[in-house]
Design an enzyme around this catalytic site. Structure first.
Site, PDB file in Angstrom:
ATOM      1  N   VAL A   1     -19.231 -16.172 -77.030  1.00 23.65           N
ATOM      2  CA  VAL A   1     -19.882 -17.443 -77.271  1.00 23.65           C
ATOM      3  C   VAL A   1     -19.233 -18.444 -76.238  1.00 23.65           C
ATOM      4  O   VAL A   1     -18.287 -18.773 -76.469  1.00 23.65           O
ATOM      5  CB  VAL A   1     -19.866 -17.510 -78.700  1.00 23.65           C
ATOM      6  CG1 VAL A   1     -20.734 -19.090 -79.057  1.00 23.65           C
ATOM      7  CG2 VAL A   1     -20.139 -16.708 -79.818  1.00 23.65           C
TER       8      VAL A   1
ATOM      9  N   LYS B   1     -25.850 -15.322 -79.531  1.00 24.53           N
ATOM     10  CA  LYS B   1     -24.624 -16.383 -79.488  1.00 24.53           C
ATOM     11  C   LYS B   1     -24.764 -17.228 -80.792  1.00 24.53           C
ATOM     12  O   LYS B   1     -23.843 -17.298 -81.599  1.00 24.53           O
ATOM     13  CB  LYS B   1     -24.307 -17.149 -78.452  1.00 24.53           C
ATOM     14  CG  LYS B   1     -23.998 -16.422 -77.113  1.00 24.53           C
ATOM     15  CD  LYS B   1     -23.972 -17.067 -75.929  1.00 24.53           C
ATOM     16  CE  LYS B   1     -23.708 -16.460 -74.695  1.00 24.53           C
ATOM     17  NZ  LYS B   1     -24.189 -17.225 -73.399  1.00 24.53           N
TER      18      LYS B   1
HETATM   19  N1  HSE Z   1     -25.690 -14.680 -69.354  1.00 23.13           N
HETATM   20  C1  HSE Z   1     -24.671 -15.569 -70.016  1.00 23.13           C
HETATM   21  C2  HSE Z   1     -24.958 -17.038 -69.611  1.00 23.13           C
HETATM   22  C3  HSE Z   1     -23.227 -15.199 -69.670  1.00 23.13           C
HETATM   23  O1  HSE Z   1     -25.768 -17.266 -68.686  1.00 23.13           O
HETATM   24  O2  HSE Z   1     -24.715 -17.880 -70.375  1.00 23.13           O
HETATM   25  C4  HSE Z   1     -22.393 -15.766 -70.759  1.00 23.13           C
HETATM   26  O3  HSE Z   1     -22.422 -15.576 -71.915  1.00 23.13           O
END
Ligand code: HSE
Ligand code: NDP
Length: 441
Positions: free
Chosen positions: A135, A208
């Site tokens: 997260v 998240k």
């Molecule tokens: N793909 C995710 C983002 C990576 O762009 O936040 C970090 O968790």
């Protein structure tokens, strides 16, 4: 004392970043952890690719493609899962736990969807599953929610928790880039998920948010109850109109305790340009947490990328190393609350959520159209905060105009009912664009 031995599964952006940070700061990390932390084996799909990424730094660490051999190796104490997704990663994590290994993971998809199963398996074996990196990248938000704010009854969390989409929105607004070019930039910088639709459609942010909501409110992880809307349908005209009205549009994850249940939602949101969250740009993340004792706290930092994420992974490796020999009953519970004390507070459907709204309507520029619209809103009990009539250059000469309405806080189902009636008016020539507004107060 012998170093603790880590088996690294996956060596892409985060795996290689973890290897690099651990190697570079090994002396300081050892002084903090009380013993060395050593990546003893690496398993990847394509060993040549991992070897090329690590270069000479790989040294004598064996890099193979046999994941089970790493997990089943009795010399390995901690398995660091840096693969991602809910397929092979789930099988490998459960097998590592069954083998009595502690697990460190950056995989929010895995925990948001299968967290209940994984935490139960870990409890049964008395091992830790640590997931700070899952997260908000390098921001220690899990530690803050689970430990630092433990005195509080948490009331709400609102955050920019996807670096890719925040980067895209910043690039579109500041540099006038189109969506596809901005997304390609985020991918090149290693921010995006293997499947970037997870980023742009809000799924990664919802993973998240689901984890934070469970920790904040002491409820099980319930990804399937999250309302998710991404930025792929966001029109640049709305970014511009929002700006004219003193707002910025951000992809926010919002979870809030209400009398009727818990809100759990991710969507593009208008926030006042004066709020701190409005000035969070690029791949930076920020999470605002409101607790009854502490009031509002704000956590800010890099939300994606190799070393910021590695910072969180290595912090977990240090935590696990320190608590390795502790009585499992005395460790911090995975979701902050004791597992037998999780609550069954319902997660509200989006129809039951209250918010302010930005409505954009394209209408025929004829007498009475505004009166019809405001009457429908009044009949639905929706109070108007501001109403603007805009003449866009492209549409002015065909006798149509954009009307933007900002409402006070209203129940979403009432807004939906009013929108259906407004769209049925013959003078309203396109579907109503509806975005939510948060005061964050
Ligand atoms: N793909 C995710 C983002 C990576 O762009 O936040 C970090 O968790
Ligand atoms: P990458 O795609 O860069 O790396 C993934 C690694 O896992 C690669 O070594 C890849 O091998 C391997 N891998 C992928 N799929 C499989 C599979 N099906 N079977 C075997 N091996 C596989 O991903 P990231 O490092 O970016 O992400 C890893 C985890 O970290 C994910 O859970 C992600 O959500 C999370 N995360 C990522 C952040 C970031 O900024 N990138 C930030 C925070 C969390 P190969 O290269 O050979 O294909």
């Amino acid at each position: 004392m012998e170093p603790i031995k880590v088996g690294l599964l996956g060596c892409g952006t985060v795996g290689s970043g973890t290897f690099t940070v651990l190697r570079r700061n090994q002396e300081e990390i050892k002084r903090r952890a009380g013993r060395g932390i050593e990546i003893a084996r690496i398993a990847v799909r394509n060993p040549a690719k991992a070897l090329a990424a690590l270069g000479d730094a790989a040294g004598t660490v064996p890099i193979g493609s046999d994941f089970e051999a790493v997990i089943d190796d009795p010399a390995i104490d901690i398995v660091a899962e840096m693969i991602g997704g809910t397929g092979i990663a789930r099988e490998l994590v459960l097998r590592a736990i069954a083998n009595g290994k502690h697990v460190v993971t950056a995989n929010k998809a895995l925990l948001a969807v299968h967290g209940t199963e994984i935490f139960a398996a870990a409890r049964a074996k008395g091992v830790m599953v640590a997931f700070e990196a899952a997260v908000a990248g390098g921001i220690p938000i899990i530690k803050a929610l689970r430990e630092g704010l433990t005195a509080n009854r948490i009331q709400s969390i609102a955050g920019i928790i996807n670096g890719t989409t925040n980067y895209i929105l910043s690039e579109m607004r500041e540099r006038g880039l189109d969506f596809a070019t901005a997304l390609a930039g985020a991918q090149a910088l290693g921010y995006a998920e293997a499947d970037p639709t997870f980023d742009v459609e809000g799924v990664d942010a919802a993973h998240k948010l689901t984890i934070m909501s469970a920790i904040a409110f002491g409820i099980p992880v319930q990804f399937d109850r999250a309302y998710i809307e991404g930025i792929s349908k966001l029109a640049s005209i709305d970014i511009k109109y929002a700006e004219d009205l003193g707002y910025r549009i951000k992809l926010l994850g919002i979870t809030r305790r209400t009398e009727r249940g818990i809100e759990l939602r991710v969507h593009p949101t208008l926030i006042s340009a004066k709020r701190l969250l409005a000035s969070v740009e690029g791949a930076m993340n920020a999470v605002e947490v409101h607790g009854d004792a502490v009031g509002t706290t704000l956590y800010y930092g890099k939300g994606a990328g190799a070393e910021p994420t590695a910072s969180a992974v290595v912090a977990d490796l240090v935590d696990v190393t320190r608590l390795h020999t502790a009585d499992p009953g005395h460790r911090v519970p995975h979701l902050a609350f004791q597992p037998q004390s999780l609550a069954d507070t319902p997660v509200l459907s989006i129809e039951e959520v209250t918010s302010g709204y930005y409505l954009r309507l394209r209408v025929a520029d004829v007498t009475g159209v505004l009166a019809d619209i405001t009457r429908i809103l009044a009949e639905a009990g929706i109070s108007i905060d501001a109403l603007l009539q805009k003449e866009s250059e492209q549409i002015a000469d065909n006798g149509e105009t954009d009307v933007i309405i900002i409402t006070h806080d209203t129940l979403e189902k009432n807004v939906n009912a009013a929108i259906a009636r407004i769209e049925a008016l013959s003078t309203v020539v396109s579907n109503v664009t509806r975005l939510r507004i948060e005061s964050l107060s």
